[in-house]
Design an enzyme around this catalytic site. Structure first.
Site, mmCIF file in Angstrom:
data_model
loop_
_atom_site.group_PDB
_atom_site.id
_atom_site.type_symbol
_atom_site.label_atom_id
_atom_site.label_comp_id
_atom_site.label_asym_id
_atom_site.label_seq_id
_atom_site.Cartn_x
_atom_site.Cartn_y
_atom_site.Cartn_z
ATOM 1 N N SER A 116 2.331 31.558 0.550
ATOM 2 C CA SER A 116 2.867 30.200 0.495
ATOM 3 C C SER A 116 2.499 29.524 -0.836
ATOM 4 O O SER A 116 2.825 30.055 -1.902
ATOM 5 C CB SER A 116 2.372 29.407 1.709
ATOM 6 N N HIS A 154 6.594 32.316 8.976
ATOM 7 C CA HIS A 154 5.919 32.024 7.712
ATOM 8 C C HIS A 154 4.553 32.701 7.618
ATOM 9 O O HIS A 154 4.167 33.175 6.552
ATOM 10 C CB HIS A 154 5.760 30.506 7.575
#
Length: 272
Positions: free
Chosen positions: A102, A254
């Site tokens: 991320s 994610h």
């Protein structure tokens, strides 16, 4: 793998106390960088796997996890990147493969852009990309006394369990331990001061032109159900980076290190 001894300690780099977890075994070094509102816990399932073939170092970035929420630190990608290099120097690592999840992907990209000689290869896990700098009105607002309360309410608006549901495709993976690890920093007042400084200091993500100057070999790994950083960001990054390839996994979100740890490990091993 279950017998891998992971050392957990706090070191001082750039006058900031940095929490780190490491396995230093003389094997090729790999450096792990977590994302926004996260910590080394992001990699808890992959560190024992990676330690079979690599020396592993994972850190909590300043302001996050168990690291210091330092008033003196400049919370920018440039400073984060310099701190990563400082940690490498602390452990005597000349050159490493960087793995960034991320926001940690942007940090890794900045390291590769600033000091390419220190980076062997890049592994970007659901990396952030193409986010602009915070607008001036928001930055100015951070100087008002009430903004601490705003930051607290913004971060806690959904609750940790709901936030984890957003980053995971498979909600059955959510455990009490996971909730506890993600929740713990949220109770620390200095944490919100660090977030405010991040809003003020963070540059925008690297542009297409800047990315095109990074020749470091890069492997991008994405969950196709990522609702935080959609896979389309990965498809754009793989076009802008001159020496990159993209691998995606169905029914993964994610937090790819929690949902596909074995696959992430296997892809890193074959890539590096």
């Amino acid at each position: 793998m279950s017998g891998t001894k992971i050392t957990k300690e706090t070191i001082v780099v750039s006058n900031v106390e940095i929490y780190c977890e490491h396995v230093l075994n003389g094997k090729p070094p790999i450096f792990l960088i977590h994302g926004f509102l996260s910590s080394t816990y992001t990699f808890n399932k992959v560190i024992p796997l990676l330690a079979e073939n690599f020396s592993v170092v994972a850190i909590d970035l300043p302001g996050f996890g168990r690291s210091e929420k330092a008033d003196s630190f400049h919370y920018s990608f440039t400073s984060f990147a310099q701190l990563v290099v400082g940690c490498m120097e602390y452990f005597g690592i000349e050159k490493a493969t960087l793995v960034g999840h991320s926001m940690g992907g942007q940090v890794a990209l900045n390291v590769a852009r600033m000091t390419p000689e220190r980076v062997n290869k890049l592994v970007l896990l659901c990396s952030s990309g193409y986010m602009k700098r915070a607008n001036k009105l928001l930055v100015y607002s951070t100087y008002f006394p009430f903004f601490n309360l705003f930051a607290y309410r913004y971060v806690n608006r959904k609750g940790v369990r709901e936030t984890l549901k957003n980053v995971l495709y498979d909600h059955s993976l959510i455990t009490d331990e996971m909730i506890s690890e993600f929740k713990r920093p949220l109770s620390e007042k200095p944490f919100y001061k660090s977030l405010i400084r991040l809003v003020r200091h963070r540059e925008g993500d690297l542009s297409s032109a800047e990315l095109s100057s990074i020749n470091t070999p890069a492997l991008l790994i994405w969950g196709e159900e990522d609702r935080v950083v959609p896979v389309n960001v990965g498809r754009k990054l793989v076009k802008d980076l001159p020496n990159a390839k993209l691998i995606t996994y169905k029914e993964a979100g994610h937090l790819i290190t929690e949902e596909r740890p074995q696959e992430v490990y296997s892809q890193i091993l074959s890539f590096v």
